[in-house]
Design a protein around this motif. Structure first.
Motif, PDB file in Angstrom:
ATOM      1  N   PHE A  61       0.719  -1.189   0.212  1.00  0.00           N
ATOM      2  CA  PHE A  61      -0.045   0.120   0.045  1.00  0.00           C
ATOM      3  C   PHE A  61       0.848   1.304   0.230  1.00  0.00           C
ATOM      4  O   PHE A  61       1.784   1.390   0.679  1.00  0.00           O
ATOM      5  CB  PHE A  61      -0.980   0.130   1.237  1.00  0.00           C
ATOM      6  CG  PHE A  61      -2.059  -0.962   0.948  1.00  0.00           C
ATOM      7  CD1 PHE A  61      -2.780  -0.925  -0.221  1.00  0.00           C
ATOM      8  CD2 PHE A  61      -2.838  -1.355   2.100  1.00  0.00           C
ATOM      9  CE1 PHE A  61      -3.940  -1.575  -0.340  1.00  0.00           C
ATOM     10  CE2 PHE A  61      -3.902  -2.046   2.146  1.00  0.00           C
ATOM     11  CZ  PHE A  61      -4.392  -2.363   0.699  1.00  0.00           C
ATOM     12  N   TRP A  62       0.442   2.285  -0.938  1.00  0.00           N
ATOM     13  CA  TRP A  62       0.992   3.440  -0.805  1.00  0.00           C
ATOM     14  C   TRP A  62      -0.062   4.372  -0.539  1.00  0.00           C
ATOM     15  O   TRP A  62      -1.035   4.287  -1.000  1.00  0.00           O
ATOM     16  CB  TRP A  62       1.671   3.706  -2.268  1.00  0.00           C
ATOM     17  CG  TRP A  62       1.843   5.219  -2.536  1.00  0.00           C
ATOM     18  CD1 TRP A  62       2.268   6.204  -1.650  1.00  0.00           C
ATOM     19  CD2 TRP A  62       1.765   5.944  -3.928  1.00  0.00           C
ATOM     20  NE1 TRP A  62       2.143   7.574  -2.538  1.00  0.00           N
ATOM     21  CE2 TRP A  62       2.177   7.271  -3.625  1.00  0.00           C
ATOM     22  CE3 TRP A  62       1.412   5.383  -5.129  1.00  0.00           C
ATOM     23  CZ2 TRP A  62       2.045   8.112  -4.814  1.00  0.00           C
ATOM     24  CZ3 TRP A  62       1.536   6.273  -6.204  1.00  0.00           C
ATOM     25  CH2 TRP A  62       1.706   7.435  -5.938  1.00  0.00           C
ATOM     26  N   TYR A  63       0.226   5.351   0.459  1.00  0.00           N
ATOM     27  CA  TYR A  63      -0.900   6.137   1.042  1.00  0.00           C
ATOM     28  C   TYR A  63      -0.106   7.783   0.865  1.00  0.00           C
ATOM     29  O   TYR A  63       0.917   7.900   1.343  1.00  0.00           O
ATOM     30  CB  TYR A  63      -0.929   6.246   2.672  1.00  0.00           C
ATOM     31  CG  TYR A  63      -1.946   4.909   3.016  1.00  0.00           C
ATOM     32  CD1 TYR A  63      -3.204   4.919   2.986  1.00  0.00           C
ATOM     33  CD2 TYR A  63      -1.021   3.797   3.217  1.00  0.00           C
ATOM     34  CE1 TYR A  63      -3.671   3.921   3.486  1.00  0.00           C
ATOM     35  CE2 TYR A  63      -1.635   2.622   3.689  1.00  0.00           C
ATOM     36  CZ  TYR A  63      -3.040   2.739   3.747  1.00  0.00           C
ATOM     37  OH  TYR A  63      -3.808   1.759   3.970  1.00  0.00           O
ATOM     38  N   PRO A  64      -0.607   8.420  -0.299  1.00  0.00           N
ATOM     39  CA  PRO A  64       0.011   9.672  -0.669  1.00  0.00           C
ATOM     40  C   PRO A  64      -0.306  11.021   0.299  1.00  0.00           C
ATOM     41  O   PRO A  64       0.264  11.827   0.381  1.00  0.00           O
ATOM     42  CB  PRO A  64      -0.416   9.981  -2.128  1.00  0.00           C
ATOM     43  CG  PRO A  64      -1.710   9.324  -2.143  1.00  0.00           C
ATOM     44  CD  PRO A  64      -1.693   7.934  -1.245  1.00  0.00           C
ATOM     45  N   VAL A  65      -1.617  10.625   0.998  1.00  0.00           N
ATOM     46  CA  VAL A  65      -2.339  11.890   1.674  1.00  0.00           C
ATOM     47  C   VAL A  65      -2.423  11.616   3.339  1.00  0.00           C
ATOM     48  O   VAL A  65      -3.039  10.633   3.518  1.00  0.00           O
ATOM     49  CB  VAL A  65      -3.483  12.202   1.217  1.00  0.00           C
ATOM     50  CG1 VAL A  65      -3.930  13.501   1.683  1.00  0.00           C
ATOM     51  CG2 VAL A  65      -3.558  12.446  -0.341  1.00  0.00           C
ATOM     52  N   ARG A  66      -1.534  12.063   4.155  1.00  0.00           N
ATOM     53  CA  ARG A  66      -1.673  12.008   5.573  1.00  0.00           C
ATOM     54  C   ARG A  66      -3.287  12.288   6.153  1.00  0.00           C
ATOM     55  O   ARG A  66      -3.973  13.146   5.663  1.00  0.00           O
ATOM     56  CB  ARG A  66      -0.877  12.950   6.372  1.00  0.00           C
ATOM     57  CG  ARG A  66      -0.723  12.860   7.931  1.00  0.00           C
ATOM     58  CD  ARG A  66       0.242  13.755   8.475  1.00  0.00           C
ATOM     59  NE  ARG A  66       0.698  12.734   9.658  1.00  0.00           N
ATOM     60  CZ  ARG A  66       2.032  13.185   9.856  1.00  0.00           C
ATOM     61  NH1 ARG A  66       2.588  14.116   9.704  1.00  0.00           N
ATOM     62  NH2 ARG A  66       2.443  12.548  11.002  1.00  0.00           N
ATOM     63  N   GLY A  67      -3.707  11.273   6.704  1.00  0.00           N
ATOM     64  CA  GLY A  67      -4.926  11.315   7.501  1.00  0.00           C
ATOM     65  C   GLY A  67      -6.118  10.659   6.438  1.00  0.00           C
ATOM     66  O   GLY A  67      -7.145  10.587   6.982  1.00  0.00           O
ATOM     67  N   ARG A  68      -5.817  10.312   5.489  1.00  0.00           N
ATOM     68  CA  ARG A  68      -6.959   9.703   4.198  1.00  0.00           C
ATOM     69  C   ARG A  68      -6.341   8.380   4.265  1.00  0.00           C
ATOM     70  O   ARG A  68      -5.737   8.080   3.162  1.00  0.00           O
ATOM     71  CB  ARG A  68      -6.503  10.711   3.042  1.00  0.00           C
ATOM     72  CG  ARG A  68      -6.908  11.985   3.300  1.00  0.00           C
ATOM     73  CD  ARG A  68      -8.481  12.137   3.529  1.00  0.00           C
ATOM     74  NE  ARG A  68      -9.372  11.681   2.568  1.00  0.00           N
ATOM     75  CZ  ARG A  68      -9.952  12.179   1.739  1.00  0.00           C
ATOM     76  NH1 ARG A  68      -9.790  13.201   1.195  1.00  0.00           N
ATOM     77  NH2 ARG A  68     -10.945  11.462   0.755  1.00  0.00           N
ATOM     78  N   VAL A  69      -6.897   7.283   5.003  1.00  0.00           N
ATOM     79  CA  VAL A  69      -6.714   5.877   4.899  1.00  0.00           C
ATOM     80  C   VAL A  69      -7.431   5.273   3.516  1.00  0.00           C
ATOM     81  O   VAL A  69      -7.210   4.310   3.066  1.00  0.00           O
ATOM     82  CB  VAL A  69      -7.080   5.258   6.235  1.00  0.00           C
ATOM     83  CG1 VAL A  69      -6.041   5.623   7.266  1.00  0.00           C
ATOM     84  CG2 VAL A  69      -8.459   5.128   6.417  1.00  0.00           C
ATOM     85  N   ASP A  70      -8.562   6.278   3.069  1.00  0.00           N
ATOM     86  CA  ASP A  70      -9.338   5.878   1.898  1.00  0.00           C
ATOM     87  C   ASP A  70      -8.622   6.064   0.557  1.00  0.00           C
ATOM     88  O   ASP A  70      -8.946   5.555  -0.448  1.00  0.00           O
ATOM     89  CB  ASP A  70     -10.539   6.443   2.201  1.00  0.00           C
ATOM     90  CG  ASP A  70     -10.505   8.128   2.035  1.00  0.00           C
ATOM     91  OD1 ASP A  70      -9.574   8.508   2.689  1.00  0.00           O
ATOM     92  OD2 ASP A  70     -10.997   8.670   1.167  1.00  0.00           O
ATOM     93  N   ILE A  71      -7.374   6.984   0.609  1.00  0.00           N
ATOM     94  CA  ILE A  71      -6.744   7.189  -0.557  1.00  0.00           C
ATOM     95  C   ILE A  71      -5.582   6.500  -0.761  1.00  0.00           C
ATOM     96  O   ILE A  71      -4.335   6.708   0.207  1.00  0.00           O
ATOM     97  CB  ILE A  71      -6.374   8.545  -0.803  1.00  0.00           C
ATOM     98  CG1 ILE A  71      -7.531   9.576  -0.657  1.00  0.00           C
ATOM     99  CG2 ILE A  71      -5.577   9.086  -1.712  1.00  0.00           C
ATOM    100  CD1 ILE A  71      -7.564  10.895  -0.735  1.00  0.00           C
ATOM    101  N   ARG A  72      -5.584   5.306  -1.331  1.00  0.00           N
ATOM    102  CA  ARG A  72      -4.390   4.221  -1.291  1.00  0.00           C
ATOM    103  C   ARG A  72      -4.608   3.502  -2.650  1.00  0.00           C
ATOM    104  O   ARG A  72      -5.503   3.267  -2.917  1.00  0.00           O
ATOM    105  CB  ARG A  72      -4.422   3.478  -0.092  1.00  0.00           C
ATOM    106  CG  ARG A  72      -5.589   2.298  -0.185  1.00  0.00           C
ATOM    107  CD  ARG A  72      -5.685   1.422   1.043  1.00  0.00           C
ATOM    108  NE  ARG A  72      -6.741   0.561   1.127  1.00  0.00           N
ATOM    109  CZ  ARG A  72      -7.310   0.121   1.972  1.00  0.00           C
ATOM    110  NH1 ARG A  72      -6.933   0.455   3.048  1.00  0.00           N
ATOM    111  NH2 ARG A  72      -8.163  -0.728   1.889  1.00  0.00           N
ATOM    112  N   THR A  73      -3.509   2.979  -2.821  1.00  0.00           N
ATOM    113  CA  THR A  73      -3.310   1.986  -3.868  1.00  0.00           C
ATOM    114  C   THR A  73      -2.252   1.060  -3.724  1.00  0.00           C
ATOM    115  O   THR A  73      -1.259   1.278  -2.935  1.00  0.00           O
ATOM    116  CB  THR A  73      -3.019   2.562  -5.340  1.00  0.00           C
ATOM    117  OG1 THR A  73      -3.497   1.547  -6.389  1.00  0.00           O
ATOM    118  CG2 THR A  73      -1.749   3.203  -5.640  1.00  0.00           C
ATOM    119  N   ALA A  74      -2.061  -0.226  -4.200  1.00  0.00           N
ATOM    120  CA  ALA A  74      -0.924  -1.251  -3.938  1.00  0.00           C
ATOM    121  C   ALA A  74      -0.493  -1.497  -5.461  1.00  0.00           C
ATOM    122  O   ALA A  74      -0.800  -2.336  -6.118  1.00  0.00           O
ATOM    123  CB  ALA A  74      -1.570  -2.198  -3.278  1.00  0.00           C
ATOM    124  N   PRO A  75       0.521  -0.650  -6.013  1.00  0.00           N
ATOM    125  CA  PRO A  75       1.037  -0.958  -7.151  1.00  0.00           C
ATOM    126  C   PRO A  75       1.839  -2.434  -7.212  1.00  0.00           C
ATOM    127  O   PRO A  75       2.199  -2.806  -6.067  1.00  0.00           O
ATOM    128  CB  PRO A  75       2.259   0.010  -7.379  1.00  0.00           C
ATOM    129  CG  PRO A  75       1.776   1.347  -6.302  1.00  0.00           C
ATOM    130  CD  PRO A  75       1.071   0.555  -5.223  1.00  0.00           C
TER     131      PRO A  75
END
Length: 162
Positions: A61-75
């Protein structure tokens, strides 16, 4: 075999607490079949071989935005230039000097569609990826998209026999 294994990194209590707030698994398998798995591993190992001092992740998982667990992807595979090789539960971009993965590779699975891959392209474009490679093992085709100055990710011509 990966050329340089990730070094150990002792998480501080603050780091460990933050990582716990961001899931590191979705319960889904790495790949849908053996061929897709083989290609994901091959891309990750080659990225690691070519850039032995930079962090390479695979199905992480890559989380680009702190505090947003819903914004993620797993390249399927990615490389973050200039980031140390220690093993992380997830790639939390703000903990990485705000460095987004520079190159992301996605290997098509039998269930992927063009629309699915287009959504991935747009997501990676939005969150700062410099190059996006999408490989279809069934057709043995590679599409490469590169960020143009001041713009988004655009396709580049990949010679036959790449």
């Amino acid at each position: 075999m990966i050329a340089n294994m990730a070094t150990a990194h002792e998480l501080t209590p603050e780091e460990a607490d933050e990582y716990r707030r961001y899931p590191d698994s979705d319960g889904e398998p790495l790949a849908e079949n053996r061929d897709q798995y083989k290609w994901i591993v091959r891309f990750a190992e080659n990225l690691d071989y070519l850039r032995p001092h930079d962090f390479v992740g695979a199905d992480q998982f890559w989380y680009p935005v702190r505090g947003r667990v819903d914004i993620r992807t797993a390249p399927d595979a990615f490389i973050a230039f200039g980031r140390p090789k220690w093993q992380r539960p997830s790639y939390l971009q703000w903990r990485e000097e705000d460095v987004a993965p520079a190159v992301v590779v996605e290997v098509w699975s039998p269930s992927n569609t063009f629309v699915h891959q287009l959504k991935k392209l747009r997501w990676y474009e939005q969150y700062g990826v410099e190059e996006f490679w999408t490989f279809d093992p069934g057709r043995r085709t590679l599409a490469v998209f590169v960020r143009r100055p001041g713009g988004g990710l655009e396709p580049v011509n990949v010679e036959e026999g790449w």
